[in-house]
Design an enzyme around this catalytic site. Structure first.
Site, PDB file in Angstrom:
ATOM      1  N   ASP A 132     -21.632  13.148  -6.824  1.00  0.00           N
ATOM      2  CA  ASP A 132     -21.213  14.451  -6.303  1.00  0.00           C
ATOM      3  C   ASP A 132     -19.716  14.421  -6.010  1.00  0.00           C
ATOM      4  O   ASP A 132     -19.276  13.882  -4.998  1.00  0.00           O
ATOM      5  CB  ASP A 132     -21.997  14.757  -5.027  1.00  0.00           C
ATOM      6  CG  ASP A 132     -21.613  16.104  -4.423  1.00  0.00           C
ATOM      7  OD1 ASP A 132     -20.820  16.827  -5.054  1.00  0.00           O
ATOM      8  OD2 ASP A 132     -22.107  16.421  -3.317  1.00  0.00           O
ATOM      9  N   GLU A 158       4.875  -6.605  -4.490  1.00  0.00           N
ATOM     10  CA  GLU A 158       4.917  -7.468  -3.305  1.00  0.00           C
ATOM     11  C   GLU A 158       4.349  -6.653  -2.144  1.00  0.00           C
ATOM     12  O   GLU A 158       5.051  -5.842  -1.547  1.00  0.00           O
ATOM     13  CB  GLU A 158       6.352  -7.909  -3.009  1.00  0.00           C
ATOM     14  CG  GLU A 158       7.040  -8.627  -4.163  1.00  0.00           C
ATOM     15  CD  GLU A 158       8.534  -8.809  -3.935  1.00  0.00           C
ATOM     16  OE1 GLU A 158       8.969  -8.759  -2.766  1.00  0.00           O
ATOM     17  OE2 GLU A 158       9.265  -8.985  -4.921  1.00  0.00           O
ATOM     18  N   GLU A 177       2.994  -6.182   1.562  1.00  0.00           N
ATOM     19  CA  GLU A 177       3.030  -6.749   2.911  1.00  0.00           C
ATOM     20  C   GLU A 177       1.954  -6.093   3.769  1.00  0.00           C
ATOM     21  O   GLU A 177       1.578  -4.934   3.544  1.00  0.00           O
ATOM     22  CB  GLU A 177       4.415  -6.529   3.532  1.00  0.00           C
ATOM     23  CG  GLU A 177       5.524  -7.245   2.774  1.00  0.00           C
ATOM     24  CD  GLU A 177       6.920  -6.834   3.205  1.00  0.00           C
ATOM     25  OE1 GLU A 177       7.863  -7.580   2.883  1.00  0.00           O
ATOM     26  OE2 GLU A 177       7.060  -5.777   3.849  1.00  0.00           O
ATOM     27  N   GLU A 231       5.719 -13.118   6.929  1.00  0.00           N
ATOM     28  CA  GLU A 231       6.877 -12.248   6.750  1.00  0.00           C
ATOM     29  C   GLU A 231       7.736 -12.223   8.021  1.00  0.00           C
ATOM     30  O   GLU A 231       7.496 -12.971   8.966  1.00  0.00           O
ATOM     31  CB  GLU A 231       6.414 -10.830   6.361  1.00  0.00           C
ATOM     32  CG  GLU A 231       6.539 -10.540   4.864  1.00  0.00           C
ATOM     33  CD  GLU A 231       7.971 -10.547   4.376  1.00  0.00           C
ATOM     34  OE1 GLU A 231       8.891 -10.337   5.203  1.00  0.00           O
ATOM     35  OE2 GLU A 231       8.195 -10.777   3.172  1.00  0.00           O
ATOM     36  N   GLU A 240       2.611 -11.700   3.523  1.00  0.00           N
ATOM     37  CA  GLU A 240       2.775 -11.254   2.147  1.00  0.00           C
ATOM     38  C   GLU A 240       2.095 -12.256   1.219  1.00  0.00           C
ATOM     39  O   GLU A 240       2.209 -13.469   1.418  1.00  0.00           O
ATOM     40  CB  GLU A 240       4.256 -11.136   1.785  1.00  0.00           C
ATOM     41  CG  GLU A 240       4.512 -10.639   0.360  1.00  0.00           C
ATOM     42  CD  GLU A 240       5.990 -10.520   0.036  1.00  0.00           C
ATOM     43  OE1 GLU A 240       6.406 -11.026  -1.030  1.00  0.00           O
ATOM     44  OE2 GLU A 240       6.739  -9.944   0.850  1.00  0.00           O
ATOM     45  N   HIS A 258       7.396  -3.642  -2.524  1.00  0.00           N
ATOM     46  CA  HIS A 258       8.416  -3.668  -3.572  1.00  0.00           C
ATOM     47  C   HIS A 258       7.726  -3.759  -4.930  1.00  0.00           C
ATOM     48  O   HIS A 258       6.789  -4.550  -5.101  1.00  0.00           O
ATOM     49  CB  HIS A 258       9.351  -4.867  -3.383  1.00  0.00           C
ATOM     50  CG  HIS A 258      10.046  -4.881  -2.060  1.00  0.00           C
ATOM     51  ND1 HIS A 258      10.692  -5.990  -1.566  1.00  0.00           N
ATOM     52  CD2 HIS A 258      10.200  -3.905  -1.120  1.00  0.00           C
ATOM     53  CE1 HIS A 258      11.212  -5.702  -0.392  1.00  0.00           C
ATOM     54  NE2 HIS A 258      10.921  -4.444  -0.092  1.00  0.00           N
ATOM     55  N   ARG A 269      20.372  -6.297  -0.930  1.00  0.00           N
ATOM     56  CA  ARG A 269      19.044  -5.724  -0.753  1.00  0.00           C
ATOM     57  C   ARG A 269      19.045  -4.419   0.040  1.00  0.00           C
ATOM     58  O   ARG A 269      17.983  -3.941   0.405  1.00  0.00           O
ATOM     59  CB  ARG A 269      18.135  -6.752  -0.051  1.00  0.00           C
ATOM     60  CG  ARG A 269      17.900  -8.002  -0.891  1.00  0.00           C
ATOM     61  CD  ARG A 269      17.221  -9.111  -0.086  1.00  0.00           C
ATOM     62  NE  ARG A 269      17.112 -10.326  -0.885  1.00  0.00           N
ATOM     63  CZ  ARG A 269      16.043 -10.681  -1.591  1.00  0.00           C
ATOM     64  NH1 ARG A 269      14.974  -9.906  -1.602  1.00  0.00           N
ATOM     65  NH2 ARG A 269      16.017 -11.798  -2.276  1.00  0.00           N
ATOM     66  N   GLU A 324      13.674  -3.981  -9.469  1.00  0.00           N
ATOM     67  CA  GLU A 324      12.857  -3.961  -8.253  1.00  0.00           C
ATOM     68  C   GLU A 324      13.121  -2.673  -7.488  1.00  0.00           C
ATOM     69  O   GLU A 324      14.225  -2.450  -6.995  1.00  0.00           O
ATOM     70  CB  GLU A 324      13.188  -5.171  -7.368  1.00  0.00           C
ATOM     71  CG  GLU A 324      12.393  -5.200  -6.071  1.00  0.00           C
ATOM     72  CD  GLU A 324      12.875  -6.287  -5.109  1.00  0.00           C
ATOM     73  OE1 GLU A 324      12.038  -6.866  -4.405  1.00  0.00           O
ATOM     74  OE2 GLU A 324      14.104  -6.546  -5.057  1.00  0.00           O
ATOM     75  N   ARG A 344      12.465  -0.793  -4.164  1.00  0.00           N
ATOM     76  CA  ARG A 344      12.159  -1.348  -2.851  1.00  0.00           C
ATOM     77  C   ARG A 344      11.592  -0.339  -1.855  1.00  0.00           C
ATOM     78  O   ARG A 344      11.208  -0.719  -0.750  1.00  0.00           O
ATOM     79  CB  ARG A 344      13.424  -1.972  -2.259  1.00  0.00           C
ATOM     80  CG  ARG A 344      13.960  -3.133  -3.098  1.00  0.00           C
ATOM     81  CD  ARG A 344      15.299  -3.656  -2.596  1.00  0.00           C
ATOM     82  NE  ARG A 344      15.251  -4.097  -1.208  1.00  0.00           N
ATOM     83  CZ  ARG A 344      14.772  -5.270  -0.808  1.00  0.00           C
ATOM     84  NH1 ARG A 344      14.275  -6.121  -1.688  1.00  0.00           N
ATOM     85  NH2 ARG A 344      14.781  -5.587   0.465  1.00  0.00           N
TER      86      ARG A 344
END
Length: 442
Positions: free
Chosen positions: A52, A130, A132, A187, A194, A243, A314, A331, A333
Site C-alpha cells: 500500500d 565519509e 559521521e 572523530e 566515522e 563528505h 578544507r 570531495e 564537503r
C-alpha cells in the site's frame, strides 16, 4: 557480474534463511521494509509483491495506493547478527506502478535515471562517502539522550574512546555484509565516530549508505547505545557531515585525471566542479534536508558554508584531495548524513553533468582560509554562501530547473510540501532559548 534470481534462491535456502526483508526508502531516505517468509521469495523476485503506497509519506494518495516491489538480486545479503538457523536477509527494491512502469516517487529509480543520463555520455560515477555519527547513552526507559559515552577527540583510542567496542562490532558486521572497510576512527567531537568504506559505483554506494545507517543503529542498540546521524545534535561542538568523494570514469579510465592539465585535473573535472558550484545553492535542500542541517553549516566547526573550491584547504565547499591517477576525485564537503542518499547522489551527478554539457568553467581556486575572511573580502573574491536555513534552501531549489528535473516533479513537489511544513512547525514553535532569553526581561 550480475546475480540471478536463481542464485539468490539457492543461497537463501542453502544458508538457512527464514525471512527476507524487502527494503526501500521513502522520499526522505527513511528505510522501509516488508518482511516475507522464504516461501514467498520466488514470488518477490518476480516482482509480484504488492504493498500500500498510500501508507508511505510522499508516495501516492489512497486512491492510487497499489504499488509493486521489484528486488535487485545484486543486493541480497544476510544479516550477520541474526542466528544462522532461521536467519534474516535483505533485498533492496525499486518501486513500480501496477502497469509495470517505474514509480516516479521511487528515489532509487530517480538515481538510476540520472545514472542512465551519464551513461549516454559514456560516464560512470564512482562514490566514496565519509559518514559521521554520534553514539549517545540511553535513559532508563531506553530513550536516547544527548549524553556522550566518552570525552575522546580525533583518533583517540581506548580507554578514552568508550565506543570503540561498538564501532569494532559495526565494522565486523559490515565486513560480513560485503563492505570493504578502509578506516574507522573517533572523530573530533566527544561521542562522534566515522567509518569509511571503499568507493563503488553510485547505485551500489547509495544502497550501501542506506544499509550502513541501518547497521550502525542496530549494532549501537545491541551495545546499549543510540547512534544518530542527526547533523548537529549538540550546540558548540562539531556536527556530523557526509563528505562525498566522487569521480567519473570513461572507458575504464578516470575522466577527472589529466597529467598535462593544471593541478593534474582534466577539463571534464573543471566542468564538473563548475556544475557543482553553480547548482550548490539549489541542491542543498536535498543534501542538507532538515531544519537541524543548517545548525551545522556555520563557520567555526569545519563544515563548509561558502561556495568555493581548493586543492589545499578544507574551508571551501569543494576540496580536491592530493591523490592523482585512478584516485583523482572531487570531495563535496557540505552534505550531511540525514539526506536520502539516492536523491543526494542524483542531484550532485546532475549538477556535474550540466557543467560538462555546458562546458562551464569554475572561478579560480581559493587557497586561503575562508572562515578567517570578512564579508568584504569574500565579496571581492566572488565567494557566495550556501543557504542559511531550510526555507532559503527550498526557495533556491524551486528556482533551478536542472535540479528539479533530476528529482522529477512528483518527488520535487512532495518533498518541498513536506519540508515547508517541517520548517513552519519549527518557525512557530517556542524554543528553550527564547524562554531563557526573554521571559524575565519582558
Amino acid at each position: 557480474m550480475a546475480v540471478t534470481n536463481d542464485e539468490v534462491l539457492k543461497e537463501a535456502y542453502e544458508k538457512g534463511v527464514k525471512f527476507i526483508r524487502l527494503q526501500f526508502t521513502d522520499i526522505f531516505g527513511v528505510l522501509k521494509n516488508i518482511a516475507i517468509p522464504i516461501e514467498q521469495l520466488e514470488k518477490a523476485l518476480n516482482g509480484e509483491m504488492m504493498f500500500d503506497g498510500s501508507s508511505i509519506e510522499g508516495f501516492v494518495r489512497i486512491e492510487e495506493s497499489d504499488m509493486y516491489l521489484k528486488p535487485d538480486p545484486n543486493t541480497f545479503v544476510i544479516f550477520p547478527w541474526r542466528p544462522a538457523e532461521g536467519g534474516v536477509a535483505r533485498l533492496m527494491c525499486d518501486v513500480y506502478n501496477p502497469d509495470g512502469s517505474p514509480f516516479d516517487g521511487c528515489p532509487r529509480s530517480t538515481l538510476k535515471k540520472v545514472i542512465a543520463e551519464a551513461a549516454e555520455l559514456d560516464y560512470k560515477l564512482f562514490i566514496g562517502p565519509e559518514l559521521e555519527f554520534f553514539l549517545f547513552h540511553v535513559d532508563s526507559e531506553g530513550r536516547p539522550t544527548t549524553i556522550t559515552h566518552d570525552k575522546a577527540g580525533y583518533f583517540d583510542l581506548t580507554p578514552i574512546d568508550l565506543g570503540e567496542n561498538a564501532r569494532r562490532d559495526m565494522v565486523l558486521n559490515l565486513e560480513q555484509m560485503g563492505f570493504e572497510i578502509e578506516a574507522s576512527h573517533h572523530e573530533v567531537a566527544p561521542g562522534q565516530h566515522e567509518i569509511d568504506f571503499k568507493y563503488s559505483d553510485a547505485l551500489e554506494m547509495a544502497d550501501k549508505m542506506v544499509t550502513f545507517r541501518f547497521v550502525v543503529r542496530t549494532i549501537a542498540q545491541r551495545h546499549g547505545l543510540h547512534a544518530t546521524f542527526m547533523p548537529k545534535p549538540i550546540f558548540g561542538i562539531n556536527g556530523s557531515g557526509m563528505h562525498v568523494n566522487q569521480s567519473l570514469f570513461q572507458k575504464g579510465k578516470n575522466a577527472f585525471y589529466d597529467p598535462e592539465g593544471s593541478m593534474g585535473l582534466s577539463q571534464v573535472a573543471y566542468h564538473y566542479i563548475a556544475g557543482l558550484m553553480v547548482h550548490a545553492k539549489s541542491f542543498t535542500a536535498i543534501t542538507n534536508p532538515t531544519v537541524n542541517s543548517y545548525k551545522r553549516l556555520v563557520p567555526g566547526y569545519e563544515a563548509p558554508c561558502y561556495i568555493a573550491w581548493s586543492g589545499r584547504n578544507r574551508s571551501p565547499l569543494i576540496r580536491i584531495p592530493a591523490k592523482r591517477g585512478p584516485s583523482t576525485r572531487i570531495e563535496l564537503r557540505s552534505p550531511d548524513p540525514s539526506c536520502n542518499p539516492y536523491l543526494a547522489l542524483a542531484v550532485q551527478l546532475k549538477a556535474g553533468l550540466d557543467g560538462i554539457k555546458r562546458l562551464m568553467t569554475p572561478p579560480p581556486a581559493v587557497d586561503l582560509n575562508i572562515f578567517a575572511m570578512d564579508d568584504q573580502q569574500r565579496k571581492e573574491l566572488g565567494i557566495n554562501s550556501l543557504p542559511g536555513d531550510l526555507n532559503e534552501a527550498l526557495t533556491e531549489l524551486g528556482k533551478d530547473s536542472v535540479i528539479r528535473d533530476a528529482l522529477g516533479e512528483h518527488i520535487y513537489h512532495r518533498f518541498v510540501d513536506a519540508k515547508m511544513k517541517e520548517y513552519d512547525s519549527f518557525r512557530i514553535a517556542v524554543h528553550q532559548w527564547e524562554i531563557d532569553k526573554y521571559l524575565e526581561i519582558y
